[in-house]
Design a protein around this motif. Structure first.
Motif, PDB file in Angstrom:
ATOM      1  N   SER A 111     -47.406  35.566 -12.283  1.00 57.67           N
ATOM      2  CA  SER A 111     -48.460  35.328 -11.449  1.00 57.67           C
ATOM      3  C   SER A 111     -49.096  34.224 -10.815  1.00 57.67           C
ATOM      4  O   SER A 111     -49.548  34.245  -9.557  1.00 57.67           O
ATOM      5  CB  SER A 111     -49.857  35.935 -12.355  1.00 57.67           C
TER       6      SER A 111
ATOM      7  N   GLU B  89     -50.946  32.030 -11.906  1.00 56.51           N
ATOM      8  CA  GLU B  89     -52.222  31.698 -11.961  1.00 56.51           C
ATOM      9  C   GLU B  89     -52.820  30.242 -12.447  1.00 56.51           C
ATOM     10  O   GLU B  89     -53.970  30.095 -12.234  1.00 56.51           O
ATOM     11  CB  GLU B  89     -52.844  32.673 -13.254  1.00 56.51           C
TER      12      GLU B  89
ATOM     13  N   ARG C 258     -54.178  33.815  -4.951  1.00 57.10           N
ATOM     14  CA  ARG C 258     -53.976  34.053  -6.264  1.00 57.10           C
ATOM     15  C   ARG C 258     -55.077  34.289  -6.939  1.00 57.10           C
ATOM     16  O   ARG C 258     -55.112  34.811  -8.148  1.00 57.10           O
ATOM     17  CB  ARG C 258     -53.107  32.985  -7.016  1.00 57.10           C
TER      18      ARG C 258
ATOM     19  N   LYS D 197     -54.761  38.021  -6.153  1.00 59.89           N
ATOM     20  CA  LYS D 197     -53.393  38.874  -5.929  1.00 59.89           C
ATOM     21  C   LYS D 197     -53.040  39.773  -6.978  1.00 59.89           C
ATOM     22  O   LYS D 197     -52.268  40.690  -6.728  1.00 59.89           O
ATOM     23  CB  LYS D 197     -52.686  37.650  -5.816  1.00 59.89           C
ATOM     24  N   THR D 198     -53.337  39.359  -8.235  1.00 57.37           N
ATOM     25  CA  THR D 198     -52.836  40.013  -9.601  1.00 57.37           C
ATOM     26  C   THR D 198     -53.796  41.112  -9.916  1.00 57.37           C
ATOM     27  O   THR D 198     -54.640  40.293 -10.938  1.00 57.37           O
ATOM     28  CB  THR D 198     -52.092  39.056 -10.450  1.00 57.37           C
TER      29      THR D 198
END
Length: 338
Positions: free
Chosen positions: A214, A216, A225, A228-229
């Motif tokens: 990810s 992150e 980010r 985004k996930t």
């Protein structure tokens, strides 16, 4: 495990405070709730503030071509202000840059004298992997080449680094760095790393697995980010990460070391993944790092309602608000004879 099974296990329901903080900082609420579970409210705010800061790039001297002090002097003459990384003294943080040239367009860069990393944290996995080791190494997900070229350098241009990746445009970047830095000991392969056990007639004493994740831990570099996930996306990533780790371990020699690493602070992508694989096989264990570069944090043994194997405490966590670098997690795994 299926995506749905993973999703149910890792699902986090954000509370009202998490939703409020998420609105203030522009995150998905579940992410904030996870930070609060890991760190508490006060340190969550510190983490979020750290993510708002800009990172400064790091250059890693290609010691096969130039001495670090000579490179430092040449770049200083061009107007760059550099600060040595204490635990990787051939590397320098770029504190200030001139208007021209940029750090990626100097004559020295084009001659292959250095590699530009986004952050010093990305140097850690390679240093740990080959500490005190001489031999061939496999980099399962190697592009664009920061770790593969670093390992090749640490091995003094000897032995072989097998650098694999699936994404062609990233492989082109990897090959470009290899040629630019004149590294003749890197062998490039193009494959899904999950298929490598059936393609390579070779096993390795050292493997690095920097899985697609990810990202992150890199929010200070890429603000998208923050949103985004989603949790369903995270579940799919975790499933792939479990599969990649399993395949990497199939290529590991007994008593060898595999460094599993992500540029993510998500426990789902780190301690959870490693714990799941340990539960599925009886021939691996997490070991302590062979060297301590600085006072990093230890891995988590639990998170929310999840319990991990106790040895995940041996993993390494780099936190932006504690260590002044991007978020990074590293677990070192050995294959045992049982």
């Amino acid at each position: 495990m299926s995506n749905d099974e993973i999703y149910r296990e890792i699902f986090v329901e954000p509370g009202e405070l998490a939703k409020k903080i998420a609105g203030e900082y522009g995150y998905l609420p579940y992410m904030i709730q996870r930070y609060m579970y890991m760190l508490g409210v006060n340190d969550t705010y510190k983490l979020l503030e750290a993510f708002e800061k800009q990172v400064k790039p790091v250059i890693r001297t290609n010691t096969l071509l130039v001495e670090p002090r000579k490179l430092y002097s040449r770049l200083s003459d061009l107007g760059f202000i550099l600060e040595e990384i204490r635990w990787a003294p051939y590397s320098f943080r770029v504190i200030e840059s001139p208007d021209s040239p940029t750090i990626g367009s100097t004559h020295e860069y084009l001659k292959g004298y250095y590699y530009v990393h986004r952050d010093p944290a990305t140097l850690i996995p390679s240093i740990i992997l080959v500490h005190g080791f001489r031999g061939d190494v496999l980099d399962c997900c190697a592009a664009p080449g920061g770790k593969a070229t670093h390992i090749a350098q640490l091995l003094n241009g000897e032995y072989h680094v097998y650098a694999n990746d699936l994404v062609l445009y990233r492989l082109r970047a990897l090959i470009g760095h290899i040629l630019r830095m004149k590294l003749g000991n890197i062998i490039v392969t193009w494959s899904d790393a999950r298929k490598l056990p059936s393609l390579l007639n070779k096993r390795f004493e050292r493997i690095i697995l920097d899985v697609p994740c990810s990202g992150e831990g890199t929010i200070m570099i890429d603000k998208t980010r923050k949103t985004k996930t989603r949790q369903s996306d995270l579940a799919r990533m975790v499933k792939r990460e479990i599969e990649l780790l399993w395949s990497g371990l199939e290529l590991l020699e007994y008593d060898g070391l595999l460094v599993y690493t992500t540029c993510s602070i998500a426990p789902e992508e780190n301690e959870y993944v490693v714990s799941k694989v340990i539960e599925l096989r009886n021939d691996i264990e997490i070991v302590d790092p062979p060297v301590k570069l600085f006072n990093w944090s230890r891995g988590l043994t639990s998170f929310h309602r999840l319990k991990f194997v106790e040895t995940t405490s041996r993993c390494i966590r780099v936190w932006p608000h504690l260590h002044g670098m991007i978020g990074l997690t590293i677990c070192i795994i050995t294959k045992t004879r049982r």
